[in-house]
Design a protein around this motif. Structure first.
Motif, short mmCIF file in Angstrom:
data_model
loop_
_atom_site.label_atom_id
_atom_site.label_comp_id
_atom_site.label_asym_id
_atom_site.label_seq_id
_atom_site.Cartn_x
_atom_site.Cartn_y
_atom_site.Cartn_z
N PRO A 1 -20.55 8.56 4.18
CA PRO A 1 -19.17 8.09 4.09
C PRO A 1 -19.06 6.58 4.10
O PRO A 1 -18.11 6.02 3.56
N GLU A 2 -20.05 5.90 4.71
CA GLU A 2 -20.01 4.45 4.74
C GLU A 2 -20.14 3.83 3.35
O GLU A 2 -19.83 2.65 3.15
N ARG A 3 -20.58 4.62 2.37
CA ARG A 3 -20.71 4.14 1.00
C ARG A 3 -19.43 4.32 0.18
O ARG A 3 -19.35 3.87 -0.95
N PHE A 4 -18.45 4.98 0.76
CA PHE A 4 -17.20 5.18 0.03
C PHE A 4 -16.50 3.84 -0.16
O PHE A 4 -16.52 2.98 0.71
N PRO A 5 -15.86 3.66 -1.32
CA PRO A 5 -15.23 2.37 -1.59
C PRO A 5 -13.95 2.18 -0.79
O PRO A 5 -13.28 3.14 -0.41
N ASP A 6 -13.61 0.93 -0.54
CA ASP A 6 -12.29 0.61 -0.02
C ASP A 6 -11.27 0.85 -1.13
O ASP A 6 -11.60 0.78 -2.32
N ALA A 7 -10.07 1.13 -0.74
CA ALA A 7 -9.00 1.33 -1.73
C ALA A 7 -8.68 0.02 -2.43
O ALA A 7 -8.40 -0.99 -1.78
N VAL A 8 -8.74 0.04 -3.75
CA VAL A 8 -8.39 -1.15 -4.52
C VAL A 8 -6.89 -1.42 -4.41
O VAL A 8 -6.45 -2.57 -4.32
N THR A 9 -6.10 -0.35 -4.40
CA THR A 9 -4.65 -0.45 -4.23
C THR A 9 -4.30 -0.01 -2.82
O THR A 9 -4.79 1.01 -2.34
N ASP A 10 -3.46 -0.79 -2.12
CA ASP A 10 -3.12 -0.46 -0.74
C ASP A 10 -1.70 -0.90 -0.45
O ASP A 10 -1.09 -1.66 -1.22
N LEU A 11 -1.17 -0.42 0.67
CA LEU A 11 0.16 -0.85 1.11
C LEU A 11 0.04 -2.17 1.86
O LEU A 11 -0.97 -2.42 2.53
N PRO A 12 1.06 -3.00 1.79
CA PRO A 12 1.03 -4.25 2.57
C PRO A 12 1.17 -3.96 4.06
O PRO A 12 1.76 -2.95 4.46
N ALA A 13 0.63 -4.85 4.88
CA ALA A 13 0.79 -4.72 6.32
C ALA A 13 2.25 -4.88 6.68
O ALA A 13 2.93 -5.77 6.17
N ALA A 14 2.74 -4.00 7.55
CA ALA A 14 4.16 -4.05 7.93
C ALA A 14 4.36 -3.38 9.27
O ALA A 14 5.20 -2.49 9.40
N SER A 15 3.59 -3.77 10.24
CA SER A 15 3.66 -3.20 11.59
C SER A 15 3.44 -1.68 11.57
O SER A 15 2.57 -1.19 10.86
N THR A 16 4.25 -0.93 12.26
CA THR A 16 3.98 0.50 12.45
C THR A 16 4.43 1.33 11.24
O THR A 16 5.54 1.17 10.75
N ASN B 1 -9.69 8.42 17.21
CA ASN B 1 -10.74 7.46 17.56
C ASN B 1 -10.62 6.13 16.84
O ASN B 1 -11.38 5.20 17.11
N LEU B 2 -9.70 6.00 15.90
CA LEU B 2 -9.64 4.81 15.07
C LEU B 2 -8.78 3.71 15.69
O LEU B 2 -7.65 3.95 16.14
N GLU B 3 -9.32 2.51 15.70
CA GLU B 3 -8.57 1.35 16.15
C GLU B 3 -7.36 1.15 15.24
O GLU B 3 -7.46 1.24 14.01
N GLY B 4 -6.22 0.91 15.84
CA GLY B 4 -4.99 0.75 15.08
C GLY B 4 -4.15 2.01 15.01
O GLY B 4 -2.97 1.94 14.68
N VAL B 5 -4.76 3.16 15.31
CA VAL B 5 -3.99 4.41 15.36
C VAL B 5 -3.31 4.49 16.72
O VAL B 5 -3.96 4.46 17.77
N VAL B 6 -1.99 4.55 16.70
CA VAL B 6 -1.20 4.54 17.92
C VAL B 6 -1.08 5.94 18.52
O VAL B 6 -1.20 6.14 19.72
N ILE C 1 0.14 10.64 11.60
CA ILE C 1 -0.63 9.53 12.17
C ILE C 1 0.28 8.31 12.25
O ILE C 1 0.71 7.78 11.23
N GLU C 2 0.59 7.89 13.45
CA GLU C 2 1.32 6.65 13.65
C GLU C 2 0.30 5.53 13.78
O GLU C 2 -0.60 5.61 14.64
N TYR C 3 0.42 4.51 12.95
CA TYR C 3 -0.62 3.48 12.96
C TYR C 3 -0.03 2.09 12.77
O TYR C 3 1.04 1.92 12.17
N ASP C 4 -0.73 1.11 13.32
CA ASP C 4 -0.37 -0.29 13.16
C ASP C 4 -1.02 -0.80 11.89
O ASP C 4 -2.24 -0.99 11.85
N SER C 5 -0.23 -1.01 10.87
CA SER C 5 -0.80 -1.37 9.56
C SER C 5 -1.32 -2.80 9.52
O SER C 5 -1.93 -3.21 8.54
N ASN C 6 -1.10 -3.56 10.60
CA ASN C 6 -1.73 -4.87 10.71
C ASN C 6 -3.18 -4.76 11.17
O ASN C 6 -3.94 -5.71 11.07
#
Length: 207
Positions: free
Chosen positions: A14-29, A48-53, A85-90
Motif C-alpha cells: 500500500p505504501e506504493r499507492f500514489p497520492d491523489a493528484v486531485t484533492d480538496l483544499p484544507a478547510a478545518s474539519t 489510528n490516523l493522525e488528523g482523524v477526530v 470519518i470526522e477529520y481535520d483537513s489541515n
C-alpha cells in the motif's frame, strides 16, 4: 509498479499507492463517509490516523425506517455499513483518506461483498457530499485503474449521501473494545497492522 499479489486483487504494497493528484483544499474539519465491508474493520483502521477526530459506524443508502442492524443485515434495505470519518483537513486530506481506503481498509474489486461477508450492505462505496468530493474520488479511481493497481476492475460505487445514520452503541469502537473477538483478530487487526507498516508517518502517537 506492482502493488498486488499475483493472482489476487489484494494490495500488498500500500505504501506504493500514489497520492491523489486531485484533492480538496484544507478547510478545518470535514466529514467523509465510506463503505468497505464490515464497519468494525474500517473503523479500526481510520481511528489510528493522525488528523482523524472521530469515526462513527453506521448506515447510508436506504430509508430511515430501516437504518438498524437487524434490517440492514437482510441485504434488502439499500443501506451499506459505513463509517463517518470526522477529520481535520489541515492535517490529513480527503485524498489521503481515499488512499488508505483503497490500499488498506478493504478490497475495492469485490462487488457486494468483502471476503465471506456477502450482500449489498457490504458493498464498496464512497458516499460523496459535494460535487468536489465526487470529482476527487472519480479522479483517484482513474489514477488507480491507469496504473493497474489491482488485477481486477475497481467496482467501488460513487453514491450521493442523502443521510448518515449512526449505528447502535454496541457497534462503536468495537475493535478496540473487543480485541480478542475472533472476527476482529482475523479480519480487522491484520488491516491495522498493514496500516502501521505501510504508513507509519500518518499514525497517531498512541497507535
Amino acid at each position: 509498479m506492482n502493488p498486488v499479489i499475483p493472482g489476487t486483487t489484494l494490495a500488498i504494497h500500500p505504501e506504493r499507492f500514489p497520492d491523489a493528484v486531485t484533492d480538496l483544499p484544507a478547510a478545518s474539519t470535514r466529514h467523509a463517509v465510506l463503505a468497505g465491508g464490515c464497519f468494525w474493520c474500517v473503523e479500526a483502521v481510520y481511528l489510528n490516523l493522525e488528523g482523524v477526530v472521530a469515526v462513527t459506524s453506521g448506515y447510508a443508502g436506504g430509508a430511515p425506517s430501516t437504518a438498524n442492524y437487524e434490517a440492514v443485515c437482510t441485504g434488502t434495505t439499500g443501506h451499506a455499513e459505513v463509517v463517518d470519518i470526522e477529520y481535520d483537513s489541515n492535517v490529513i486530506s480527503y485524498g489521503e483518506l481515499l488512499k488508505v481506503f483503497f490500499s488498506v481498509a478493504h478490497d475495492p474489486t469485490q462487488k457486494d461483498r468483502q471476503g465471506n461477508d456477502r450482500g449489498t450492505q457490504y458493498r464498496s462505496a464512497i458516499f460523496f457530499q459535494s460535487d468536489e468530493e465526487k470529482a476527487v474520488a472519480e479522479a483517484y479511481i482513474q489514477q488507480l485503474e491507469a496504473i493497474g493497481a489491482f488485477t481486477a476492475p475497481i467496482v467501488t460505487t460513487l453514491e450521493p449521501l442523502e443521510q448518515f445514520y449512526p449505528g447502535e452503541a454496541y457497534h462503536q469502537d468495537f475493535a478496540r473494545r473487543n480485541p480478542q473477538q475472533g472476527y476482529i483478530r482475523a479480519i480487522a487487526m491484520p488491516k491495522v497492522e498493514k496500516l502501521i507498516h505501510a504508513f507509519p508517518d500518518k499514525l497517531k502517537g498512541d497507535a
